[in-house]
Design a protein around this motif. Structure first.
Motif, PDB file in Angstrom:
ATOM      1  N   LEU A  36       0.824  -1.215   0.000  1.00 13.49           N
ATOM      2  CA  LEU A  36       0.000   0.000   0.000  1.00 13.49           C
ATOM      3  C   LEU A  36       0.854   1.259   0.000  1.00 13.49           C
ATOM      4  CD1 LEU A  36      -3.097  -0.697   2.252  1.00 13.49           C
ATOM      5  CD2 LEU A  36      -2.919  -0.624  -0.223  1.00 13.49           C
ATOM      6  N   GLU A  37       1.990   1.200   0.665  1.00 14.96           N
ATOM      7  CA  GLU A  37       2.920   2.340   0.677  1.00 14.96           C
ATOM      8  C   GLU A  37       3.307   2.710  -0.749  1.00 14.96           C
ATOM      9  OE1 GLU A  37       7.624   3.024   1.944  1.00 14.96           O
ATOM     10  OE2 GLU A  37       6.601   1.177   2.512  1.00 14.96           O
ATOM     11  N   LEU A  54      -5.337  -5.449  -3.890  1.00 13.03           N
ATOM     12  CA  LEU A  54      -4.736  -4.265  -3.270  1.00 13.03           C
ATOM     13  C   LEU A  54      -5.574  -3.735  -2.117  1.00 13.03           C
ATOM     14  CD1 LEU A  54      -3.475  -2.378  -6.434  1.00 13.03           C
ATOM     15  CD2 LEU A  54      -2.166  -3.806  -4.866  1.00 13.03           C
ATOM     16  N   GLY A  55      -6.857  -4.041  -2.112  1.00 14.47           N
ATOM     17  CA  GLY A  55      -7.714  -3.582  -1.034  1.00 14.47           C
ATOM     18  C   GLY A  55      -7.878  -4.587   0.088  1.00 14.47           C
ATOM     19  N   ALA A  58      -2.691  -6.618   2.171  1.00 11.95           N
ATOM     20  CA  ALA A  58      -1.960  -5.533   1.510  1.00 11.95           C
ATOM     21  C   ALA A  58      -1.595  -4.430   2.495  1.00 11.95           C
ATOM     22  CB  ALA A  58      -2.783  -4.963   0.366  1.00 11.95           C
ATOM     23  N   HIS A  59      -2.277  -4.382   3.627  1.00 13.97           N
ATOM     24  CA  HIS A  59      -1.991  -3.355   4.619  1.00 13.97           C
ATOM     25  C   HIS A  59      -0.710  -3.631   5.401  1.00 13.97           C
ATOM     26  CE1 HIS A  59      -5.714  -1.007   4.307  1.00 13.97           C
ATOM     27  NE2 HIS A  59      -6.249  -2.149   3.945  1.00 13.97           N
ATOM     28  N   GLN A  95       0.185   4.015  -2.793  1.00 20.43           N
ATOM     29  CA  GLN A  95      -0.202   5.363  -2.380  1.00 20.43           C
ATOM     30  C   GLN A  95       0.781   6.409  -2.894  1.00 20.43           C
ATOM     31  OE1 GLN A  95      -0.599   4.814   1.855  1.00 20.43           O
ATOM     32  NE2 GLN A  95      -2.740   4.228   1.697  1.00 20.43           N
ATOM     33  N   ALA A 132      -0.408   0.563  -9.474  1.00 22.24           N
ATOM     34  CA  ALA A 132      -1.553  -0.321  -9.200  1.00 22.24           C
ATOM     35  C   ALA A 132      -1.844  -1.274 -10.362  1.00 22.24           C
ATOM     36  CB  ALA A 132      -2.786   0.494  -8.829  1.00 22.24           C
TER      37      ALA A 132
END
Length: 66
Positions: A11-12, A32-33, A37-38, A15, A21
């Protein structure tokens, strides 16, 4: 621009470089969601999906440089 590395968070990267993406999705990492992924880094995510992390990194760095 600093080179993206496989120990960076998924995610880094997305973003900071939204143009990456589609690269993740093209390589089969369409989640990715998802919760993983976090906290997963690129190498962990690629490994979980059976993806060649070196090829992924080349594509991600190319996209990030654009």
């Amino acid at each position: 621009m600093a080179e993206l590395t496989k120990d960076m968070g998924i995610l880094e990267v997305v973003q900071q470089y939204p143009q990456t993406a589609p690269i993740f999705m093209d390589f089969g990492m369409g989640c990715l969601g998802c919760a993983a992924a976090h906290f997963e880094n690129i190498e962990q995510g690629a490994s979980a999906h059976g993806i060649d992390v070196d090829a992924l990194m080349v594509a991600l760095n190319k996209a990030a440089a654009e």
